[in-house]
Design a protein around this motif. Sequence first.
Motif, PDB file in Angstrom:
ATOM      1  N   SER A  61      34.127  16.222  38.870  1.00 48.56           N
ATOM      2  CA  SER A  61      33.299  15.598  37.576  1.00 48.56           C
ATOM      3  C   SER A  61      33.839  16.212  36.364  1.00 48.56           C
ATOM      4  O   SER A  61      34.242  17.489  36.405  1.00 48.56           O
ATOM      5  CB  SER A  61      32.136  15.563  37.919  1.00 48.56           C
ATOM      6  OG  SER A  61      31.447  16.866  37.764  1.00 48.56           O
TER       7      SER A  61
ATOM      8  N   ARG B  20      22.466  10.101  21.743  1.00 48.14           N
ATOM      9  CA  ARG B  20      23.481  10.662  22.212  1.00 48.14           C
ATOM     10  C   ARG B  20      24.240  11.563  21.328  1.00 48.14           C
ATOM     11  O   ARG B  20      24.583  11.086  20.248  1.00 48.14           O
ATOM     12  CB  ARG B  20      24.434   9.930  23.088  1.00 48.14           C
ATOM     13  CG  ARG B  20      25.541  10.416  24.033  1.00 48.14           C
ATOM     14  CD  ARG B  20      26.817  10.798  23.100  1.00 48.14           C
ATOM     15  NE  ARG B  20      27.797  11.720  23.993  1.00 48.14           N
ATOM     16  CZ  ARG B  20      28.846  12.332  23.527  1.00 48.14           C
ATOM     17  NH1 ARG B  20      29.179  12.203  22.313  1.00 48.14           N
ATOM     18  NH2 ARG B  20      29.775  12.643  24.318  1.00 48.14           N
TER      19      ARG B  20
ATOM     20  N   LEU C 205      25.460  12.165  26.790  1.00 46.69           N
ATOM     21  CA  LEU C 205      26.061  11.477  28.048  1.00 46.69           C
ATOM     22  C   LEU C 205      27.593  11.292  27.905  1.00 46.69           C
ATOM     23  O   LEU C 205      28.281  11.226  26.912  1.00 46.69           O
ATOM     24  CB  LEU C 205      25.640  10.117  27.624  1.00 46.69           C
ATOM     25  CG  LEU C 205      23.849   9.789  28.087  1.00 46.69           C
ATOM     26  CD1 LEU C 205      23.445   8.282  27.525  1.00 46.69           C
ATOM     27  CD2 LEU C 205      23.558  10.190  29.201  1.00 46.69           C
TER      28      LEU C 205
ATOM     29  N   GLY D 249      31.537   6.561  29.175  1.00 46.50           N
ATOM     30  CA  GLY D 249      31.249   5.311  30.012  1.00 46.50           C
ATOM     31  C   GLY D 249      29.777   5.196  30.190  1.00 46.50           C
ATOM     32  O   GLY D 249      29.583   3.852  30.621  1.00 46.50           O
ATOM     33  N   GLU D 250      28.677   5.903  29.638  1.00 55.06           N
ATOM     34  CA  GLU D 250      27.524   5.745  30.202  1.00 55.06           C
ATOM     35  C   GLU D 250      26.814   5.119  28.744  1.00 55.06           C
ATOM     36  O   GLU D 250      25.687   5.120  29.059  1.00 55.06           O
ATOM     37  CB  GLU D 250      26.830   6.848  30.616  1.00 55.06           C
ATOM     38  CG  GLU D 250      27.290   7.111  32.195  1.00 55.06           C
ATOM     39  CD  GLU D 250      26.534   8.475  32.560  1.00 55.06           C
ATOM     40  OE1 GLU D 250      25.447   8.704  32.331  1.00 55.06           O
ATOM     41  OE2 GLU D 250      27.323   9.116  33.646  1.00 55.06           O
TER      42      GLU D 250
ATOM     43  N   GLY E 281      25.697   1.329  28.263  1.00 54.60           N
ATOM     44  CA  GLY E 281      24.513   0.952  29.059  1.00 54.60           C
ATOM     45  C   GLY E 281      23.123   1.691  28.536  1.00 54.60           C
ATOM     46  O   GLY E 281      22.071   0.968  28.632  1.00 54.60           O
ATOM     47  N   ALA E 282      23.298   2.811  28.047  1.00 51.35           N
ATOM     48  CA  ALA E 282      22.051   3.496  27.746  1.00 51.35           C
ATOM     49  C   ALA E 282      21.494   2.821  26.470  1.00 51.35           C
ATOM     50  O   ALA E 282      20.317   2.799  26.298  1.00 51.35           O
ATOM     51  CB  ALA E 282      22.331   4.997  27.447  1.00 51.35           C
TER      52      ALA E 282
ATOM     53  N   SER F  30      23.788   6.706  18.657  1.00 55.19           N
ATOM     54  CA  SER F  30      24.759   7.391  19.600  1.00 55.19           C
ATOM     55  C   SER F  30      26.053   7.841  18.544  1.00 55.19           C
ATOM     56  O   SER F  30      26.375   7.043  17.717  1.00 55.19           O
ATOM     57  CB  SER F  30      25.268   6.656  20.608  1.00 55.19           C
ATOM     58  OG  SER F  30      26.328   7.695  21.366  1.00 55.19           O
TER      59      SER F  30
END
Length: 356
Positions: free
Chosen positions: A77, A178, A197, A200-201, A204-205, A214
């Motif tokens: 990761s 974010r 985050l 890629g997230e 969705g958030a 963000s």
Amino acid sequence: MKKFAKSLISAAVVTAAVAGTTAPAQAADKLLLKTPIAFGSHLPALGTPIVWVADQLKLVSDGKVKMKIYEPGKLVSPKEILDAVSSGKVNSGYSTAGYWQGKMPAAALFSAVPFGPEAGEYMAWLYYGNGMNLYQEMYDTAGYNVKVLPCAIISPETSGWFSKPIEKPEDLKGLNMRFFGLGASVMEKLGVGTVQLPGGEIFGALEKGAIDASEFSQPAIDQRLGFHKIVKYNYFPGWHQQATVFELLINKDTWGKMSKGQQALVETTCKASMTNAIAEGEAMQFPVMQKAADNGVQIRYWNQTMLDTFKSTWDEVVAEKTAADPFFKKVWDDMSTFRSGYDLWEANAFLPRATK
């Protein structure tokens, strides 16, 4: 995007150096760098630079030096890249040092600095100031078995996508956002709840309401991730990230076994990538911004009250962090001394924005 010309001053030197290292690389044994990356290779200016590096290493070495790229999470990761390279699980990795500020507070200073150096000044401090010595010292002192090479740099990011106008500091209070790096500490002092985050997230958030706002990167990258479909107020300038440095980490045992030609080839290709990455990033932003209105996006520039608030709050954060961590203070003092000297050059050499 001002002062772009400063970032190109090393291009001729880099080109000559790459050519000069070709012969040693061809004569050396073969090398394969297995390289997990923190940003998807489809993301322009974030993921594309390391793909360019991999292509150039193979080309310039006639196939003797290769890099195999692993997309985020495919091998390790993004948050595990430093530990994986240090332990030898992989022999290299591509990320940004700001991800390690929880382990080494000063790491954030080698990634992006609020109100900090633009790309040309950042590179000047790294390569011709004391920056690289301190950068490597940080990893050595913390016990990480890695060789660090700056391997890409981008110019300012946007400083946030919001669902409503932000006109005064009070408008920030209570937002969940974010936010990356040292800028997150500033926002937290202003009453914002921050989370870090991965790219890629974020969509969705935002879509689910888990976050209200963000920041992530530059307009061309943010557009690729679709933020404009949900939040319509995009704020500039990127006070928190006037430039962002990305690093190639190589396991120090691997580095020690490489020939001097291989080392020089990788180092010089990363220097060439610094020029290539900023040129790519600078070229792709304005076409996206020109189409912002078509997507219902309002481009906003922070008013002076907000900029002054961000700056004074950043000064508070710096005071706290330099008091809390001696190495953070050592790096900050060195960078600040360099920047104070650079101010004499900058103030006299470049045209004011209004006259360009």
